[in-house]
Design an enzyme around this catalytic site. Structure first.
Site, short mmCIF file in Angstrom:
data_model
loop_
_atom_site.label_atom_id
_atom_site.label_comp_id
_atom_site.label_asym_id
_atom_site.label_seq_id
_atom_site.Cartn_x
_atom_site.Cartn_y
_atom_site.Cartn_z
N HIS A 36 0.83 -1.23 0.00
CA HIS A 36 0.00 0.00 0.00
C HIS A 36 0.86 1.27 0.00
O HIS A 36 0.41 2.32 0.47
CB HIS A 36 -0.95 0.05 1.21
CG HIS A 36 -1.70 -1.22 1.43
ND1 HIS A 36 -2.95 -1.45 0.92
CD2 HIS A 36 -1.34 -2.34 2.11
CE1 HIS A 36 -3.36 -2.67 1.29
NE2 HIS A 36 -2.40 -3.23 2.01
N LYS A 61 16.26 21.70 -11.54
CA LYS A 61 15.57 20.44 -11.80
C LYS A 61 16.42 19.38 -12.49
O LYS A 61 17.26 19.67 -13.33
CB LYS A 61 14.35 20.71 -12.68
CG LYS A 61 13.28 21.52 -11.98
CD LYS A 61 12.41 20.65 -11.11
CE LYS A 61 11.28 20.10 -11.95
NZ LYS A 61 10.48 19.16 -11.18
N GLU A 97 9.52 8.23 -16.87
CA GLU A 97 8.14 8.69 -17.11
C GLU A 97 7.66 8.29 -18.50
O GLU A 97 6.51 7.87 -18.67
CB GLU A 97 8.07 10.21 -16.97
CG GLU A 97 8.27 10.69 -15.54
CD GLU A 97 8.45 12.19 -15.50
OE1 GLU A 97 7.43 12.89 -15.37
OE2 GLU A 97 9.58 12.67 -15.61
N SER A 137 15.04 21.25 -16.76
CA SER A 137 13.87 22.08 -17.02
C SER A 137 14.31 23.34 -17.72
O SER A 137 15.39 23.87 -17.46
CB SER A 137 13.19 22.43 -15.69
OG SER A 137 12.43 23.61 -15.83
#
Ligand code: ARG
Length: 479
Positions: A163, A290, A297, A284
């Site tokens: 979980h 970043k 992804e 970024s």
């Protein structure tokens, strides 16, 4: 590949009195995507011509001219000299047409005792046979990187989750081996798919077979197929192997996507479990600090199209009457997209896994915190004769006590614990650390170091064996 777009005479034009409308040519063509089957189309045609000659259906001389012509076409395509033409619809008619232009009467005999329906089924099987083996190799390569990381971090402990809540300490190598187990099943499923691919559809002709004295076993042998399809109608209408491969691919992508999700989470400052290599992350355009896990992804995101391709294929096949229907031409963009996506994802993932830096100190620290050895206390009580349900209750109370005092379990005093159960003794503190916790999990398949060590060795052996077999090449890979 350049595709010429002028109308011309179709190989099937005999019964037509009007030229095909331009819109129809543009709408029905598949050459813009099936041109990539050219090698397999030619391979199949060479085998077919050889069989026709052996059976005396065409002369040996014609077969030689056909084979020479096809080899010339193959060379021209490979060199980028061949012009595919839209009005010739697909790869099959483009190649046959070029052959007839080059060899005249001989080329005009190639399409004896076959149809594009069995031809396209053959090409797809030959294509997929190669691609599946390539994909299996890439999956094996990825597993090797997981294994190398697992061996490098054989003793490292991490928090295991359920979980997404801290559950119990496990070995990092145990976690990595879990992914290897998934990928081994993926390869196995692909191997199974190869078995059902190993059937020659050519010779079924349009749907009914032929009155000419062909011998399909010769063609099968030449192309390295173990079996010849038993039912001509099934041969031309069957795309089970495409649906099966797309299902296997979807399951494989689900594994990749789950791992990618973990890479995204774990590389965040909040988790801080891993550092991805700079060379496998992106920055970024506005936020200078970043470092984004875009590869993970995208791997997660591309899972969507692989699932979509499966749904698309299932939907195309749903409700098609036997046997061949033109709908089935739509199988190719879906199949090719899945093959390309899988190969690109696997190709980038393997070196990225190699470059992951696991922050083992932080992983151990996290594994030790958050009451993750509570189950070990319950098992300690069971060993002292307390029934498990009571042990669970008592340990729950100990967790509550620690929570209320903002302490870890090992910070509770023996008196605190004894007040909850007289079964507690001083030796309880020995079971509280993550090392002891992991050491105790000796049930088969558990995370105890000696079991994981065995699993690492067994995995290494299996991988080496799989590689050896692939190098030798299975009997099927001929032609
Ligand atoms: N381009 C077709 C396909 O991909 C080949 C078979 C066409 N057969 C036919 N009778 N129209 O399925």
């Amino acid at each position: 590949m350049p595709i010429k777009k002028n109308q011309g005479k179709k190989p099937w034009a005999g019964r037509f009195t009007e030229a095909t409308a331009r819109e129809v040519e543009a709408f029905t063509e598949s050459i813009s995507f099936d041109a990539r089957l050219w090698k397999y189309d030619i391979q199949g045609s060479i085998a077919h011509a050889t069989m026709l000659a052996k059976q005396g259906i065409i002369s040996r001389r014609d077969a030689d001219l056909i084979i020479k012509g096809l080899n010339g076409i193959a060379q021209d395509i490979a060199d980028g000299r061949f012009k595919f033409r839209q009005e010739l619809e697909d790869v099959h008619m483009n190649i046959e047409h070029a052959l007839t232009e080059r060899t005249g009467q001989a080329g005009a005999k190639l399409h004896t005792a076959r149809s594009r329906n069995d031809q396209v089924a053959l090409d797809l099987r030959l294509y997929l046979r190669d691609e599946i083996q390539a994909i299996q190799g890439l999956v094996r390569g990825l597993e090797k990187e997981f294994l190398a990381q697992a061996q490098r971090h054989a003793g490292a402990i991490m928090p295991g989750y359920t979980h997404l809540q801290r559950a119990q300490p496990v070995l990092l190598s145990h976690y990595l081996l879990a992914y290897i187990a998934m990928f081994e099943r993926d390869r196995d499923r692909l191997e199974d798919c190869l078995k059902r691919l190993d059937v020659l559809p050519l010779g079924a002709c349009a749907l009914a077979g032929t009155g000419l004295p062909t011998d399909r076993r010769i063609t099968a042998r030449l192309l390295g197929f173990k079996e010849v399809s038993e039912n001509s109608m099934d041969s031309v209408s069957d795309r089970d192997f495409v649906m099966e491969f797309l299902s296997n691919a979807a399951i494989l992508m689900s594994h990749i996507s789950r791992f990618s999700e973990e890479l995204v989470l774990w590389s965040s400052t909040e988790f801080s479990f891993i550092e991805l290599p700079d060379s496998f992350t992106t920055g970024s355009s506005i936020m200078p600090q970043k470092k984004n896990p875009d590869v993970a992804e995208l791997a997660r995101g591309k899972t969507g199209r692989v699932y979509g391709n499966l749904m698309g294929m299932l939907t195309i096949m749903k409700g098609l009457p036997l046997s061949y229907n033109r709908d089935m031409q739509e199988d190719k963009p879906l199949l090719f997209d899945t093959v390309d996506t899988l190969k690109s994802v696997l190709t980038v993932l393997a070196p990225m896994v190699r470059g992951i830096a696991f922050k083992t100190g932080r992983l151990r620290e996290t594994a030790a915190a958050g009451y993750s050895t509570a189950t070990d206390i319950a098992e300690y009580l069971v060993k002292k004769g307390v029934p498990f349900r009571q042990a669970h209750e008592i340990t729950g109370k100990a967790v509550l006590l620690a929570l209320q005092g903002e302490k870890e379990l090992e910070e509770l005093s023996l008196d605190d614990l004894k007040a909850l159960s007289p079964a507690f003794e001083k030796d309880v503190f020995a079971v509280l650390g993550p090392e002891a916790s992991v050491r105790s999990k000796k049930s088969l398949g558990g995370t105890a170091p000696e079991l994981v060590r065995k699993s690492l060795d067994a995995t290494e052996k299996r991988l080496a064996k799989g590689e050896q077999q692939a190098r030798k090449g299975p009997a099927r890979k001929k032609g």
